[in-house]
Write a protein that holds these residues in place. Structure first.
Motif, PDB file in Angstrom:
ATOM      1  N   SER A 196       2.249   8.621  -1.681  1.00  0.00           N
ATOM      2  CA  SER A 196       1.407   9.173  -2.750  1.00  0.00           C
ATOM      3  C   SER A 196       0.510   8.156  -3.443  1.00  0.00           C
ATOM      4  O   SER A 196      -0.529   8.536  -3.968  1.00  0.00           O
ATOM      5  N   GLY A 197       0.874   6.903  -3.486  1.00  0.00           N
ATOM      6  CA  GLY A 197      -0.009   5.934  -4.125  1.00  0.00           C
ATOM      7  C   GLY A 197       0.661   4.620  -4.454  1.00  0.00           C
ATOM      8  O   GLY A 197       1.878   4.498  -4.479  1.00  0.00           O
ATOM      9  N   TRP A 198      -0.196   3.638  -4.700  1.00  0.00           N
ATOM     10  CA  TRP A 198       0.253   2.311  -5.138  1.00  0.00           C
ATOM     11  C   TRP A 198       0.428   2.308  -6.655  1.00  0.00           C
ATOM     12  O   TRP A 198      -0.224   3.083  -7.359  1.00  0.00           O
ATOM     13  N   PRO A 199       1.248   1.396  -7.172  1.00  0.00           N
ATOM     14  CA  PRO A 199       1.428   1.328  -8.622  1.00  0.00           C
ATOM     15  C   PRO A 199       0.203   0.701  -9.298  1.00  0.00           C
ATOM     16  O   PRO A 199      -0.634   0.081  -8.637  1.00  0.00           O
ATOM     17  N   ALA A 200       0.153   0.859 -10.599  1.00  0.00           N
ATOM     18  CA  ALA A 200      -0.901   0.206 -11.380  1.00  0.00           C
ATOM     19  C   ALA A 200      -0.730  -1.306 -11.274  1.00  0.00           C
ATOM     20  O   ALA A 200       0.386  -1.818 -11.155  1.00  0.00           O
ATOM     21  N   ALA A 201      -1.841  -1.990 -11.308  1.00  0.00           N
ATOM     22  CA  ALA A 201      -1.860  -3.459 -11.302  1.00  0.00           C
ATOM     23  C   ALA A 201      -2.741  -3.897 -12.472  1.00  0.00           C
ATOM     24  O   ALA A 201      -3.869  -4.349 -12.272  1.00  0.00           O
ATOM     25  N   PRO A 202      -2.249  -3.728 -13.709  1.00  0.00           N
ATOM     26  CA  PRO A 202      -3.093  -3.983 -14.882  1.00  0.00           C
ATOM     27  C   PRO A 202      -3.610  -5.416 -14.966  1.00  0.00           C
ATOM     28  O   PRO A 202      -4.712  -5.641 -15.474  1.00  0.00           O
ATOM     29  N   GLU A 203      -2.862  -6.379 -14.447  1.00  0.00           N
ATOM     30  CA  GLU A 203      -3.302  -7.774 -14.520  1.00  0.00           C
ATOM     31  C   GLU A 203      -4.568  -8.042 -13.706  1.00  0.00           C
ATOM     32  O   GLU A 203      -5.251  -9.031 -13.926  1.00  0.00           O
ATOM     33  N   ILE A 204      -4.902  -7.130 -12.774  1.00  0.00           N
ATOM     34  CA  ILE A 204      -6.169  -7.267 -12.043  1.00  0.00           C
ATOM     35  C   ILE A 204      -7.106  -6.087 -12.326  1.00  0.00           C
ATOM     36  O   ILE A 204      -8.083  -5.878 -11.610  1.00  0.00           O
ATOM     37  N   GLY A 205      -6.762  -5.327 -13.354  1.00  0.00           N
ATOM     38  CA  GLY A 205      -7.641  -4.252 -13.800  1.00  0.00           C
ATOM     39  C   GLY A 205      -7.603  -2.979 -12.977  1.00  0.00           C
ATOM     40  O   GLY A 205      -8.563  -2.211 -12.992  1.00  0.00           O
ATOM     41  N   LEU A 206      -6.500  -2.714 -12.280  1.00  0.00           N
ATOM     42  CA  LEU A 206      -6.405  -1.513 -11.452  1.00  0.00           C
ATOM     43  C   LEU A 206      -5.324  -0.579 -11.957  1.00  0.00           C
ATOM     44  O   LEU A 206      -4.197  -1.003 -12.228  1.00  0.00           O
ATOM     45  N   GLY A 207      -5.669   0.695 -12.044  1.00  0.00           N
ATOM     46  CA  GLY A 207      -4.687   1.722 -12.359  1.00  0.00           C
ATOM     47  C   GLY A 207      -3.924   2.091 -11.101  1.00  0.00           C
ATOM     48  O   GLY A 207      -4.043   1.441 -10.061  1.00  0.00           O
ATOM     49  N   CYS A 208      -3.156   3.168 -11.193  1.00  0.00           N
ATOM     50  CA  CYS A 208      -2.419   3.644 -10.024  1.00  0.00           C
ATOM     51  C   CYS A 208      -3.396   4.036  -8.926  1.00  0.00           C
ATOM     52  O   CYS A 208      -4.424   4.637  -9.203  1.00  0.00           O
ATOM     53  N   GLY A 209      -3.064   3.673  -7.714  1.00  0.00           N
ATOM     54  CA  GLY A 209      -3.892   4.060  -6.566  1.00  0.00           C
ATOM     55  C   GLY A 209      -3.433   5.402  -6.046  1.00  0.00           C
ATOM     56  O   GLY A 209      -2.241   5.689  -6.026  1.00  0.00           O
ATOM     57  N   GLY A 210      -4.351   6.244  -5.626  1.00  0.00           N
ATOM     58  CA  GLY A 210      -4.009   7.558  -5.092  1.00  0.00           C
ATOM     59  C   GLY A 210      -3.686   7.505  -3.612  1.00  0.00           C
ATOM     60  O   GLY A 210      -3.563   6.431  -3.021  1.00  0.00           O
ATOM     61  N   THR A 211      -3.579   8.673  -3.007  1.00  0.00           N
ATOM     62  CA  THR A 211      -3.148   8.759  -1.611  1.00  0.00           C
ATOM     63  C   THR A 211      -4.125   8.105  -0.640  1.00  0.00           C
ATOM     64  O   THR A 211      -3.711   7.567   0.377  1.00  0.00           O
ATOM     65  N   ARG A 212      -5.395   8.157  -0.934  1.00  0.00           N
ATOM     66  CA  ARG A 212      -6.352   7.529  -0.023  1.00  0.00           C
ATOM     67  C   ARG A 212      -6.188   6.011  -0.090  1.00  0.00           C
ATOM     68  O   ARG A 212      -6.294   5.410  -1.143  1.00  0.00           O
ATOM     69  N   GLY A 213      -5.908   5.404   1.025  1.00  0.00           N
ATOM     70  CA  GLY A 213      -5.722   3.964   1.065  1.00  0.00           C
ATOM     71  C   GLY A 213      -4.326   3.520   0.671  1.00  0.00           C
ATOM     72  O   GLY A 213      -4.112   2.357   0.406  1.00  0.00           O
ATOM     73  N   ALA A 214      -3.374   4.428   0.641  1.00  0.00           N
ATOM     74  CA  ALA A 214      -1.995   4.062   0.283  1.00  0.00           C
ATOM     75  C   ALA A 214      -1.121   4.159   1.532  1.00  0.00           C
ATOM     76  O   ALA A 214      -0.549   5.209   1.814  1.00  0.00           O
ATOM     77  N   TYR A 215      -1.060   3.057   2.257  1.00  0.00           N
ATOM     78  CA  TYR A 215      -0.271   3.000   3.478  1.00  0.00           C
ATOM     79  C   TYR A 215       0.308   1.601   3.633  1.00  0.00           C
ATOM     80  O   TYR A 215      -0.246   0.628   3.139  1.00  0.00           O
ATOM     81  N   VAL A 216       1.398   1.541   4.386  1.00  0.00           N
ATOM     82  CA  VAL A 216       1.941   0.279   4.879  1.00  0.00           C
ATOM     83  C   VAL A 216       2.066   0.466   6.385  1.00  0.00           C
ATOM     84  O   VAL A 216       2.558   1.501   6.849  1.00  0.00           O
ATOM     85  N   THR A 217       1.608  -0.506   7.143  1.00  0.00           N
ATOM     86  CA  THR A 217       1.674  -0.433   8.604  1.00  0.00           C
ATOM     87  C   THR A 217       2.387  -1.663   9.154  1.00  0.00           C
ATOM     88  O   THR A 217       2.117  -2.779   8.721  1.00  0.00           O
ATOM     89  N   VAL A 218       3.258  -1.425  10.114  1.00  0.00           N
ATOM     90  CA  VAL A 218       3.842  -2.501  10.909  1.00  0.00           C
ATOM     91  C   VAL A 218       3.348  -2.298  12.336  1.00  0.00           C
ATOM     92  O   VAL A 218       3.580  -1.238  12.933  1.00  0.00           O
ATOM     93  N   CYS A 219       2.630  -3.284  12.855  1.00  0.00           N
ATOM     94  CA  CYS A 219       2.188  -3.275  14.248  1.00  0.00           C
ATOM     95  C   CYS A 219       3.112  -4.203  15.020  1.00  0.00           C
ATOM     96  O   CYS A 219       3.227  -5.384  14.687  1.00  0.00           O
ATOM     97  N   VAL A 220       3.781  -3.659  16.020  1.00  0.00           N
ATOM     98  CA  VAL A 220       4.665  -4.479  16.848  1.00  0.00           C
ATOM     99  C   VAL A 220       3.954  -4.800  18.153  1.00  0.00           C
ATOM    100  O   VAL A 220       3.239  -3.963  18.711  1.00  0.00           O
ATOM    101  N   ASN A 221       4.121  -6.016  18.566  1.00  0.00           N
ATOM    102  CA  ASN A 221       3.522  -6.494  19.819  1.00  0.00           C
ATOM    103  C   ASN A 221       2.004  -6.405  19.810  1.00  0.00           C
ATOM    104  O   ASN A 221       1.377  -6.282  20.859  1.00  0.00           O
ATOM    105  N   ALA A 222       1.424  -6.442  18.625  1.00  0.00           N
ATOM    106  CA  ALA A 222      -0.031  -6.400  18.477  1.00  0.00           C
ATOM    107  C   ALA A 222      -0.408  -7.028  17.142  1.00  0.00           C
ATOM    108  O   ALA A 222       0.344  -6.944  16.177  1.00  0.00           O
ATOM    109  N   ARG A 223      -1.575  -7.623  17.103  1.00  0.00           N
ATOM    110  CA  ARG A 223      -2.041  -8.287  15.885  1.00  0.00           C
ATOM    111  C   ARG A 223      -3.168  -7.530  15.193  1.00  0.00           C
ATOM    112  O   ARG A 223      -3.834  -8.088  14.328  1.00  0.00           O
TER     113      ARG A 223
END
Length: 186
Positions: A114-141
């Protein structure tokens, strides 16, 4: 298809370490609506058999110079190797079995939430679903699974306009970004 922007934060030969770091990032995120997507480049019948067991009903299409089939056409994947397999919207409990089946195949696990947390120290609020992913690529860079490797890479995805969130997220798990922000298909 939309795009996110991905930035590598870890490269390791230990797939368990890559998954552990992904878990640390997910602990920061709003994961009330968590789904996991899987992709793999498959070249041999043995790899196809293993991955088909853990990715039933996967979409697939042939790639390379001999492109000649897809799941949409009703073709047999074993007759169209090499293929690219994709299965979206599975539960997080599927990750371990997928990675065990992938072995040395270039593959990707992407957690969508659903989203990333707020990062007030860099001026960002909570991030929404767009662009909220973590990816692990195995055997590829790379997130396209084209730059084959014997190691594994963890990426954080952010909105392009919030590129500094990548550095902030990496720091939250004791790491730093590696390389440039790159467009990633989702």
């Amino acid at each position: 298809m939309s795009n996110s922007y991905a930035q590598a934060i870890l490269r390791t030969t230990d797939v368990a370490e890559a998954v552990r770091v992904a878990g640390l990032l997910l602990n920061l995120a709003d994961t009330r609506e968590l789904e996991v997507d899987f992709e793999a480049g498959v070249s041999t019948p043995h790899d196809l058999e293993r991955l088909s067991e853990v990715l039933p009903d996967a979409d697939w299409w042939s790639y390379g110079t001999a492109r000649r089939g897809s799941s949409r056409s009703g073709d047999s994947p074993s007759e169209c190797l090499p293929i690219f397999m994709s299965r979206w919207c599975l539960g997080p409990d599927s990750v371990e079995a997928f990675l065990a089946a992938a072995r040395n195949v270039p593959a990707m696990v992407r957690w969508d939430f659903s989203g990333w947390p707020a990062a007030p120290e860099i001026g960002l609020g909570c991030g929404g679903t767009r662009g909220a992913y973590v990816t692990v690529c195995v055997n590829a860079r790379d997130v396209y699974l084209e730059d084959l490797a014997t190691d594994h890479t963890v990426y954080v995805h952010v909105k392009q306009i919030e590129a500094q969130r990548s550095t902030w997220l990496a720091a939250q798990v004791g790491l730093q970004v590696i390389g440039e922000l790159q467009m990633a298909p989702v």
